[in-house]
Every structure is written in structure tokens, then in C-alpha cells.
Write an enzyme that holds these catalytic residues in place. Structure first.
Site, PDB file in Angstrom:
ATOM      1  CG  HIS A  42      34.832 -54.638 -31.964  1.00 48.96           C
ATOM      2  ND1 HIS A  42      34.667 -53.409 -32.565  1.00 48.96           N
ATOM      3  CD2 HIS A  42      33.799 -54.758 -31.099  1.00 48.96           C
ATOM      4  CE1 HIS A  42      33.575 -52.832 -32.097  1.00 48.96           C
ATOM      5  NE2 HIS A  42      33.030 -53.621 -31.193  1.00 48.96           N
ATOM      6  CD  GLN A  66      22.780 -53.673 -27.176  1.00 48.31           C
ATOM      7  OE1 GLN A  66      22.710 -54.881 -27.380  1.00 48.31           O
ATOM      8  NE2 GLN A  66      23.933 -53.080 -26.879  1.00 48.31           N
TER       9      GLN A  66
HETATM   10  P1  AMP Z   1      30.106 -53.301 -29.124  1.00 47.19           P
HETATM   11  O1  AMP Z   1      30.244 -53.622 -30.572  1.00 47.19           O
HETATM   12  O2  AMP Z   1      30.409 -51.879 -28.777  1.00 47.19           O
HETATM   13  O3  AMP Z   1      28.803 -53.814 -28.536  1.00 47.19           O
HETATM   14  O4  AMP Z   1      31.249 -54.123 -28.393  1.00 47.19           O
HETATM   15  C1  AMP Z   1      31.391 -55.515 -28.598  1.00 47.19           C
HETATM   16  C2  AMP Z   1      32.387 -56.032 -27.605  1.00 47.19           C
HETATM   17  O5  AMP Z   1      33.632 -55.371 -27.786  1.00 47.19           O
HETATM   18  C3  AMP Z   1      31.966 -55.785 -26.139  1.00 47.19           C
HETATM   19  O6  AMP Z   1      32.276 -56.928 -25.371  1.00 47.19           O
HETATM   20  C4  AMP Z   1      32.798 -54.616 -25.760  1.00 47.19           C
HETATM   21  O7  AMP Z   1      33.076 -54.548 -24.373  1.00 47.19           O
HETATM   22  C5  AMP Z   1      34.074 -54.874 -26.540  1.00 47.19           C
HETATM   23  N1  AMP Z   1      34.822 -53.637 -26.703  1.00 47.19           N
HETATM   24  C6  AMP Z   1      34.363 -52.463 -27.196  1.00 47.19           C
HETATM   25  N2  AMP Z   1      35.321 -51.513 -27.143  1.00 47.19           N
HETATM   26  C7  AMP Z   1      36.404 -52.112 -26.587  1.00 47.19           C
HETATM   27  C8  AMP Z   1      37.717 -51.662 -26.249  1.00 47.19           C
HETATM   28  N3  AMP Z   1      38.111 -50.399 -26.459  1.00 47.19           N
HETATM   29  N4  AMP Z   1      38.569 -52.546 -25.685  1.00 47.19           N
HETATM   30  C9  AMP Z   1      38.179 -53.831 -25.445  1.00 47.19           C
HETATM   31  N5  AMP Z   1      36.973 -54.315 -25.745  1.00 47.19           N
HETATM   32  C10 AMP Z   1      36.088 -53.473 -26.310  1.00 47.19           C
END
Ligand code: AMP
Length: 286
Positions: A42, A66
Site C-alpha cells: 500500500h 466483496q
Molecule cells: P487491499 O487493501 O488488499 O484491498 O489492497 C489495496 C490495494 O493495494 C490494491 O490495489 C492492491 O492491489 C494493492 N496491493 C496489495 N498488496 C500489494 C503488493 N504486495 N504490492 C503492490 N500493491 C499491493
């Protein structure tokens, strides 16, 4: 950093900047949607937004729609204070953290956004309704914040395909920016769900990045046949018989349809269960 709890506050902030932009040409708003439990992945999105936009909002919302009925909505990690600190350190101007009632005022009877076809593939196939929930909440955020750019991680590659299609179909103004996967030193893609893994599952989870690297190296050696690349990736998982594979696919990144031959831009993606924790990884072939 300001913390907003309502769509009205977020919209007021965005509109005020927009009416200023006549006076200060070059203003731009970046939005980083997240479910909180913020980590280095993030943080990389927030950094990218900070570098590309003059104003940055990070949203933090564990989106109930979701999650499937037997998924981890209630136990999903929540760490509001640490998230505030990380977002602020990253240079966010606004943290938007609405309640469920704020984003879904009519509860389950709310209006939803469906992305036909794409929404039922990959993670959408194993998590029915998942992408309907994702598309709906991201549409709400894009309509409320009216960002110039919205930042997402390639880690959720199918999500990126669904959201690109949604933005194109709904003619939303935001540009979708995709940021590289951030990994731990041993290769595991960082995920908020990694905290669920016990030490042996954590070790097994390295199979994901091993399979990804293996396929990348076969492609570098000239292998293009999808069935051969997928079979080799299954071979990597054979070393860990306790791991349950969800999917191993080679697809066109914009349609998520299977391809027979790997080409530049083809998405190799994998999902598997380590105990009850489902993790994903992928690479976009060069
Ligand atoms: P989430 O909080 O898991 O819904 O993720 C929020 C955003 O962070 C989404 O666009 C994910 O693809 C991105 N994200 C989560 N993990 C990673 C990572 N390891 N590297 C890059 N982006 C990430």
C-alpha cells in the site's frame, strides 16, 4: 492529514481543489483505495500517487460486499491507528474511512455495478460476487472523490482488468494507474492476509512466487505454449502436496480469457490455499 468519515466531506474537499485548479493549473488528485491493514505494498501505491499528483487521498474501507458468506470479513485485520500513521508518513493529505452504513445506506438493497464476463473469471470464478463488490465500492469512491488518477496494485491483476473495463464502460474520468507487486525479501507478495499464515504455511506460500519465477524463466528461454507453461507451474506445486491450487492460468490481461500462446502483455496468474488462507500472485510476461 485530514480524516473524513462521510462522502460529503470527501466530495467537498475534491470539489474545492477542482475549483481552485483554474487558479493553480496543474492540480491533480490521486486516490489510493485500500481495505486498511496497510503494508509496504500500500505504501508503494501512496508513494506513486504522491509522485504523480498534487493531492492524495487514501481510502480505508473493509468492503463487506466483496466477501463471500464463508470468507474472512469479520476477522479481516483492522489497524486504524497504524494505518493513519502509515498514510500520513507516506504523504497522504486525506484519509477517507467511512462506515458500512455511509457507503451502503440502503444495505443489501443498494445499487450494484456488475462487469459481465470479466467479473466471473479468475478470482471471480472461485469467489462469486467478489468483483461485483469490488466494482461497486470502487465506483462509489471514484464518483465521490473524482480523482484524476486512481492507484492499484498489479498483485490483484484480475481486479485491475475488471476496474479498467468498468471505468471505460461507465466513462469515468479517472486514469487507472497500476503499480508493481511489492514482495518480502524471500519473494512472497506482501498481503494483509499473510498474517493468517502459520510458519509452515508461510514456507509453503513461497510456491506462488517460485511458480511465477519458473514461468518467467521458461518464457525467457523461448517457451510460448500455454499448456507447457501451465503444466510446469503445476510441477512446482507438486513439491508441496498440502497446498490446494485454486487456479493456474495464462490469460489475456484485458479480457481474462485463456490464451494458447504467451505473448508480451499476457498475464500468468496463480491462486492457492495455504491452510484456509487463499493467496494470489502473477506476472505480466515481457
Ligand atoms: P487491499 O487493501 O488488499 O484491498 O489492497 C489495496 C490495494 O493495494 C490494491 O490495489 C492492491 O492491489 C494493492 N496491493 C496489495 N498488496 C500489494 C503488493 N504486495 N504490492 C503492490 N500493491 C499491493
Amino acid at each position: 492529514m485530514q480524516v473524513f468519515r462521510t462522502v460529503a466531506d470527501l466530495r467537498r474537499w475534491s470539489r474545492a481543489l477542482r475549483s481552485m485548479s483554474g487558479l493553480a493549473p496543474g492540480n491533480s488528485i490521486g486516490l489510493v483505495p485500500t481495505m486498511g491493514a496497510l503494508h509496504a505494498g500500500h505504501a508503494s501505491l501512496i508513494r506513486a500517487a504522491r509522485a504523480a499528483c498534487t493531492h492524495v487521498a487514501v481510502s480505508l474501507f473493509v468492503n463487506p460486499t466483496q466477501f463471500g458468506p464463508n470468507e474472512d470479513y469479520t476477522r479481516y485485520p483492522r489497524s486504524f491507528d497504524a494505518d493513519c500513521a502509515l498514510a500520513e508518513r507516506g504523504g497522504a493529505d486525506v484519509l477517507f474511512a467511512p462506515s458500512v452504513e455511509e457507503l451502503y445506506p440502503n444495505g443489501p438493497a443498494s445499487t450494484f455495478v456488475e462487469v459481465p464476463g470479466l467479473g466471473d473469471r479468475l478470482d471471480g470464478a472461485s469467489r462469486p460476487g467478489h468483483f461485483r463488490g469490488v466494482a461497486t465500492v470502487v465506483a462509489k469512491l471514484l464518483i465521490a472523490a473524482e480523482p484524476d488518477r486512481a492507484f492499484f496494485g498489479q498483485k490483484d491483476a484480475a481486479q485491475v482488468a475488471v476496474l479498467r473495463r468498468m471505468v471505460a464502460d461507465l466513462k469515468l474520468a479517472a486514469e487507472i494507474v497500476v503499480c508493481p507487486i511489492v514482495r518480502d525479501a524471500d519473494g512472497l507478495a506482501i498481503s494483509s492476509r499473510n498474517v493468517y499464515l502459520n510458519p509452515s504455511e508461510r514456507a509453503q506460500a513461497l510456491t506462488l512466487s517460485r511458480a511465477v519465477r519458473h514461468v518467467e524463466s521458461l518464457v525467457a528461454q523461448g517457451e510460448r505454449r500455454a499448456h507447457m507453461l501451465i503444466a510446469s507451474a503445476h510441477g512446482v506445486f507438486a513439491a508441496e502436496p498440502e497446498v490446494r491450487i485454486d487456479y493456474i492460468v495464462l490469460v489475456d490481461w484485458s479480457t481474462l480469457e485463456p490464451v494458447e500462446t504467451a505473448a508480451p502483455g499476457t498475464l500468468f496468474a496463480v491462486a492457492a490455499y495455504f491452510g484456509s488462507t487463499r493467496l494470489i500472485d502473477n506476472t505480466v510476461l515481457r
